[in-house]
Write an enzyme that holds these catalytic residues in place. Structure first.
Site, PDB file in Angstrom:
ATOM      1  N   HIS A   1       0.729  -1.223   0.035  1.00 21.58           N
ATOM      2  CA  HIS A   1       0.114   0.243   0.120  1.00 21.58           C
ATOM      3  C   HIS A   1       0.660   1.163  -0.051  1.00 21.58           C
ATOM      4  O   HIS A   1       1.943   1.360   0.523  1.00 21.58           O
ATOM      5  CB  HIS A   1      -0.965   0.165   1.253  1.00 21.58           C
ATOM      6  CG  HIS A   1      -1.997   1.052   1.038  1.00 21.58           C
ATOM      7  ND1 HIS A   1      -1.910   2.238   1.330  1.00 21.58           N
ATOM      8  CD2 HIS A   1      -3.382   0.710   0.567  1.00 21.58           C
ATOM      9  CE1 HIS A   1      -3.148   2.738   1.217  1.00 21.58           C
ATOM     10  NE2 HIS A   1      -3.937   1.742   0.637  1.00 21.58           N
TER      11      HIS A   1
ATOM     12  N   ASP B   1      -8.009  -5.364  -0.191  1.00 28.68           N
ATOM     13  CA  ASP B   1      -8.422  -6.383  -1.153  1.00 28.68           C
ATOM     14  C   ASP B   1      -8.019  -7.794  -1.016  1.00 28.68           C
ATOM     15  O   ASP B   1      -8.439  -8.802  -1.830  1.00 28.68           O
ATOM     16  CB  ASP B   1      -7.848  -5.927  -2.569  1.00 28.68           C
ATOM     17  CG  ASP B   1      -8.306  -4.670  -2.978  1.00 28.68           C
ATOM     18  OD1 ASP B   1      -9.702  -4.370  -2.711  1.00 28.68           O
ATOM     19  OD2 ASP B   1      -7.668  -3.700  -3.586  1.00 28.68           O
TER      20      ASP B   1
HETATM   21  N1  CMC Z   1       4.273  -7.500  -4.490  1.00 32.12           N
HETATM   22  C1  CMC Z   1       5.660  -7.365  -4.888  1.00 32.12           C
HETATM   23  N2  CMC Z   1       6.499  -6.152  -4.732  1.00 32.12           N
HETATM   24  C2  CMC Z   1       5.699  -5.387  -4.323  1.00 32.12           C
HETATM   25  C3  CMC Z   1       4.389  -5.134  -4.190  1.00 32.12           C
HETATM   26  C4  CMC Z   1       3.624  -6.364  -4.248  1.00 32.12           C
HETATM   27  N3  CMC Z   1       2.374  -6.360  -4.093  1.00 32.12           N
HETATM   28  N4  CMC Z   1       3.803  -3.913  -4.022  1.00 32.12           N
HETATM   29  C5  CMC Z   1       5.128  -3.293  -3.985  1.00 32.12           C
HETATM   30  N5  CMC Z   1       6.331  -3.977  -4.302  1.00 32.12           N
HETATM   31  C6  CMC Z   1       7.482  -3.443  -4.146  1.00 32.12           C
HETATM   32  C7  CMC Z   1       7.940  -2.855  -5.277  1.00 32.12           C
HETATM   33  O1  CMC Z   1       8.218  -3.816  -6.378  1.00 32.12           O
HETATM   34  C8  CMC Z   1       8.748  -1.924  -5.038  1.00 32.12           C
HETATM   35  O2  CMC Z   1      10.168  -2.757  -5.019  1.00 32.12           O
HETATM   36  P1  CMC Z   1      11.378  -1.964  -5.000  1.00 32.12           P
HETATM   37  O3  CMC Z   1      11.476  -0.777  -4.254  1.00 32.12           O
HETATM   38  O4  CMC Z   1      12.475  -3.096  -4.726  1.00 32.12           O
HETATM   39  O5  CMC Z   1      11.565  -1.664  -6.560  1.00 32.12           O
HETATM   40  C9  CMC Z   1       8.460  -1.347  -3.627  1.00 32.12           C
HETATM   41  O6  CMC Z   1       7.708  -2.628  -3.282  1.00 32.12           O
HETATM   42  C10 CMC Z   1       7.492  -0.245  -3.638  1.00 32.12           C
HETATM   43  O7  CMC Z   1       6.648  -0.485  -4.463  1.00 32.12           O
HETATM   44  P2  CMC Z   1       5.565   0.811  -5.435  1.00 32.12           P
HETATM   45  O8  CMC Z   1       4.939   0.119  -6.498  1.00 32.12           O
HETATM   46  O9  CMC Z   1       6.762   1.885  -5.682  1.00 32.12           O
HETATM   47  O10 CMC Z   1       4.946   1.210  -4.125  1.00 32.12           O
HETATM   48  P3  CMC Z   1       3.769   2.179  -4.638  1.00 32.12           P
HETATM   49  O11 CMC Z   1       3.421   2.891  -3.229  1.00 32.12           O
HETATM   50  O12 CMC Z   1       3.657   2.997  -5.934  1.00 32.12           O
HETATM   51  O13 CMC Z   1       2.152   1.093  -4.960  1.00 32.12           O
HETATM   52  C11 CMC Z   1       0.713  -0.487  -4.725  1.00 32.12           C
HETATM   53  C12 CMC Z   1       1.272   0.737  -3.816  1.00 32.12           C
HETATM   54  C13 CMC Z   1      -0.440  -0.711  -3.892  1.00 32.12           C
HETATM   55  C14 CMC Z   1       0.282  -0.099  -6.165  1.00 32.12           C
HETATM   56  C15 CMC Z   1       1.824  -1.673  -4.809  1.00 32.12           C
HETATM   57  O14 CMC Z   1       1.741  -2.104  -3.464  1.00 32.12           O
HETATM   58  C16 CMC Z   1       0.943  -2.975  -5.511  1.00 32.12           C
HETATM   59  O15 CMC Z   1       1.038  -2.983  -6.893  1.00 32.12           O
HETATM   60  N6  CMC Z   1       0.203  -3.945  -4.715  1.00 32.12           N
HETATM   61  C17 CMC Z   1      -0.296  -4.876  -5.568  1.00 32.12           C
HETATM   62  C18 CMC Z   1      -1.827  -4.166  -6.195  1.00 32.12           C
HETATM   63  C19 CMC Z   1      -2.764  -4.181  -4.985  1.00 32.12           C
HETATM   64  O16 CMC Z   1      -2.998  -4.909  -4.081  1.00 32.12           O
HETATM   65  N7  CMC Z   1      -3.574  -2.850  -4.977  1.00 32.12           N
HETATM   66  C20 CMC Z   1      -4.612  -2.623  -3.899  1.00 32.12           C
HETATM   67  C21 CMC Z   1      -4.181  -1.649  -3.068  1.00 32.12           C
HETATM   68  S1  CMC Z   1      -5.278  -1.368  -1.681  1.00 32.12           S
HETATM   69  C22 CMC Z   1      -6.613  -0.758  -2.235  1.00 32.12           C
HETATM   70  C23 CMC Z   1      -6.940  -0.095  -3.081  1.00 32.12           C
HETATM   71  O17 CMC Z   1      -6.138   1.156  -3.182  1.00 32.12           O
HETATM   72  O18 CMC Z   1      -7.513  -0.137  -4.289  1.00 32.12           O
END
Ligand code: CMC
Length: 453
Positions: free
Chosen positions: A306, A363
Site C-alpha cells: 500500500h 483487497d
Molecule cells: N508484490 C511485490 N512487490 C511489491 C508489491 C507487491 N504487491 N507492492 C510493492 N512492491 C515492491 C515494489 O516492487 C517496489 O520494490 P523496489 O523498491 O525494490 O523496486 C516497492 O515494493 C515499492 O512499490 P511501489 O510500486 O513503488 O509502491 P507504491 O506505493 O507506488 O504502490 C501499490 C502501491 C498498492 C500499487 C503496490 O503495493 C501494488 O502494486 N500492490 C499490488 C496491487 C494491490 O493490491 N492494490 C490494492 C491497493 S489497496 C486498495 C486500493 O487502493 O484499491
C-alpha cells in the site's frame, strides 16, 4: 508566526510556512513557491504531495490507523451501518435518529432508475466488464436527471447525492441481472439498503431469495470498510475532475474508471484470480512469492502492499474475520481462504516483504467474503465502487466548498525537444531504408516559419 521551513536556492534563503494538521501531520506550504523562486517541485506519483486540507478521513500508515470524521473504522464496522457511515462522511457528523430515518427514506424514494436506462444496458456487448458499463451509465445519469431548477445549491446537491447513492446500487444489481438475461428485480421499500441490494441481485421468480441478517450485516461491514480512504487514486480523480466544476455524475464516473485499475480497486478481482491459479497448480504458494520478488517478472502479489500503510491494513483484519464469520454461518469452507492465509503467512516471514513493509491490504480477503455472499468475480470492483461512493461524494463536496478552491492543474518539468522547425513532407521522405525522422535544426524565431501573408 508559526514554524517555517527554509529553502536555499542560488544562495538566497526563502521561508515557507509549515501547516500542521489536527493530528500533528506537518506540511510545507509551497503554494507561493513558483511566484517567489521560479522553481516548482517534482514528485512523481504525488507520494510527498498534499493536494488539499481535508477534515474527512485520517490515516496513519505507520500505526495502521484509519478514522472517519475521527471515529476508528473498527468502531464503525462494529456499531454503525453503511447508510449511517455515508451520512457521517458526507455531512461531517453522525445523524440524529430522525435524520437517519429521513435519509433512509430518501434513499428508498430515489432507488428506481429511469426505465429507458434498461435498453442502454442491453446494447453493451455481453462480455463487457461491469466497471466499464458502470462508468458509462453514471455519466449518462446526468442526461436522465438534469439540473434541478428552483432549488438552492445545497438542496440540489443533497438530492443529487441521494440519487447517486441509491441508484448506483440499483444499477449494479440491474447490470448483473441483465447480463444473465434475467428479469430485473426492483428495489423494495421494506428492505434496508444492503438487504435490498442482495435481494435485487439474487431474488428470482422461481427461487425467492431468503435474506439472512448475518449476510446482510457482512455486506454492511464490507461497504463500511470501503467508504473512504482519503486521497487515493480514484478519490484524487474525482477531486481533479470535479475541480473543473463538472457535475457530480461525471466526477464520480472518473472515480469509477480509476478504481477499475488492477493496482487500485481492480485488485480484489485479481486476488481471487491469483488464488484460483495457486489452487489449480496444487496449492503451493512459494513459487508465487518467488515470482513477486523477481525484478525481471512483472508479477506482484495482489492484495499486498500500500502507498500509505507500512503495517497491516486495519481493514484487512476485519475483512478476514468477516470471511470466517460468514463461512461459519453458511457452514461452508472455501479452500481459497486457506490458500490466502498460507500465502500471507509465508509472505510475512519473507525478508523481501518485511524489508519493503508489504502487508495484506483491504483487497486481500475481500473477494473471499464476496464469493461467500454469492457475488461473481467480475462484480467485485463494482462492489468496491458502491462502497467508495460516500467517500467520493464527501471529498467532491468538500473540495467544491473549499474557499481555497482552484482548478487542479499540475505543472511539469519539460524534457522534450527544444524549439525546432516544421519539416515539410518532401524533406521528410528519406531515401529507401532511411528513417524518416524529422531533422533537428537550430531554432529560429517563429516568424521565420509561419506562413507568410
Ligand atoms: N508484490 C511485490 N512487490 C511489491 C508489491 C507487491 N504487491 N507492492 C510493492 N512492491 C515492491 C515494489 O516492487 C517496489 O520494490 P523496489 O523498491 O525494490 O523496486 C516497492 O515494493 C515499492 O512499490 P511501489 O510500486 O513503488 O509502491 P507504491 O506505493 O507506488 O504502490 C501499490 C502501491 C498498492 C500499487 C503496490 O503495493 C501494488 O502494486 N500492490 C499490488 C496491487 C494491490 O493490491 N492494490 C490494492 C491497493 S489497496 C486498495 C486500493 O487502493 O484499491
Amino acid at each position: 508566526m508559526g514554524e517555517v521551513a527554509k529553502l536555499i536556492l542560488e544562495g538566497k534563503t526563502y521561508e515557507l510556512p509549515v501547516v500542521v494538521g489536527s493530528e500533528g501531520e506537518k506540511a510545507i506550504d509551497i503554494s507561493a513557491l513558483r511566484a517567489k523562486t521560479g522553481y516548482i517541485t517534482l514528485d512523481p506519483g504525488f507520494a510527498n504531495t498534499g493536494s488539499c486540507q481535508s477534515a474527512i478521513t485520517f490515516m496513519d500508515g505507520e500505526k495502521g490507523i484509519l478514522r472517519h470524521r475521527g471515529i476508528p473504522v473498527q468502531e464503525l464496522a462494529a456499531k454503525s451501518s453503511f447508510v449511517e457511515t455515508a451520512f457521517l462522511l458526507i455531512n461531517g457528523r453522525l445523524p440524529r435518529r430522525e435524520e437517519l430515518k429521513r435519509f433512509s427514506q430518501l434513499l428508498n424514494e430515489h432507488s428506481l432508475v429511469h426505465e429507458d436506462l434498461h435498453s442502454f444496458y442491453r446494447l453493451f456487448p455481453r462480455e463487457s466488464h461491469p466497471m466499464l458499463i458502470l462508468a458509462s451509465m453514471v455519466t449518462a445519469l446526468r442526461a436522465f436527471y438534469p439540473r434541478l431548477v428552483g432549488l438552492s445549491q445545497s438542496e440540489e446537491i443533497n438530492i443529487t447525492v441521494t440519487r447517486l447513492l441509491s441508484k448506483l446500487r440499483t444499477m449494479a444489481a440491474m447490470s448483473y441481472k441483465l447480463s444473465l438475461g434475467h428479469r430485473v428485480i426492483y428495489p423494495r421499500p421494506d428492505l434496508s439498503y444492503c438487504a435490498n441490494f442482495l435481494n435485487m441481485m439474487f431474488d428470482n421468480p422461481v427461487r425467492p431469495y431468503q435474506l439472512d441478517d448475518e449476510l446482510v450485516k457482512a455486506l454492511d461491514v464490507f461497504w463500511i470498510l470501503h467508504a473512504d480512504h482519503e486521497q487515493n487514486c480514484s478519490t484524487a480523480a474525482v477531486r481533479v475532475v470535479g475541480s473543473a466544476r463538472v457535475n457530480l455524475y461525471a466526477a464520480v464516473s472518473a472515480g469509477i474508471a480509476a478504481l477499475w485499475g488492477p493496482l487500485h480497486g481492480g485488485a480484489n478481482q485479481q486476488v481471487i484470480e491469483m488464488l484460483e491459479q495457486i489452487q489449480a497448480g496444487g496449492g503451493e504458494v512459494r513459487p508465487f512469492i518467488a515470482r513477486a520478488k523477481d525484478k525481471n517478472d512483472e508479477f506482484r502479489l495482489m492484495g499486498f502492499g500500500h502507498r500509505v500503510y507500512r503495517t497491516y491494513d486495519p481493514r484487512a483484519q476485519i475483512m478476514q474475520d468477516m470471511c470466517h464469520r460468514v463461512l461459519d454461518k453458511l457452514q461452508r469452507q472455501d479452500p481459497l481462504l486457506d490458500i490466502a492465509k498460507r500465502l500471507e503467512e509465508e509472505a510475512l516471514k519473507d525478508s523481501y516483504f518485511q524489508d519493503h513493509n508489504l502487508y495484506p491490504n483491504v483487497d486481500f480477503y475481500s473477494g473471499i467474503l464476496l464469493r461467500a455472499l454469492g457475488i461473481p468475480n467480475n462484480m467485485f470492483t463494482v462492489m468496491f465502487a458502491i462502497g467508495r461512493l460516500p467517500g467520493w461524494i464527501a471529498q467532491w463536496k468538500e473540495s467544491a466548498q473549499d474557499p481555497e478552491w482552484r482548478i487542479s492543474r499540475p505543472r511539469q518539468v519539460y524534457v522534450g525537444q527544444t524549439e525546432t522547425r516544421y519539416v515539410p513532407m518532401e524533406a521528410r521522405d528519406g531515401k529507401e531504408g532511411e528513417a524518416a525522422e524529422p531533422q533537428q535544426r537550430p531554432s529560429e524565431p517563429y516568424s521565420a516559419v509561419l506562413p507568410r501573408p
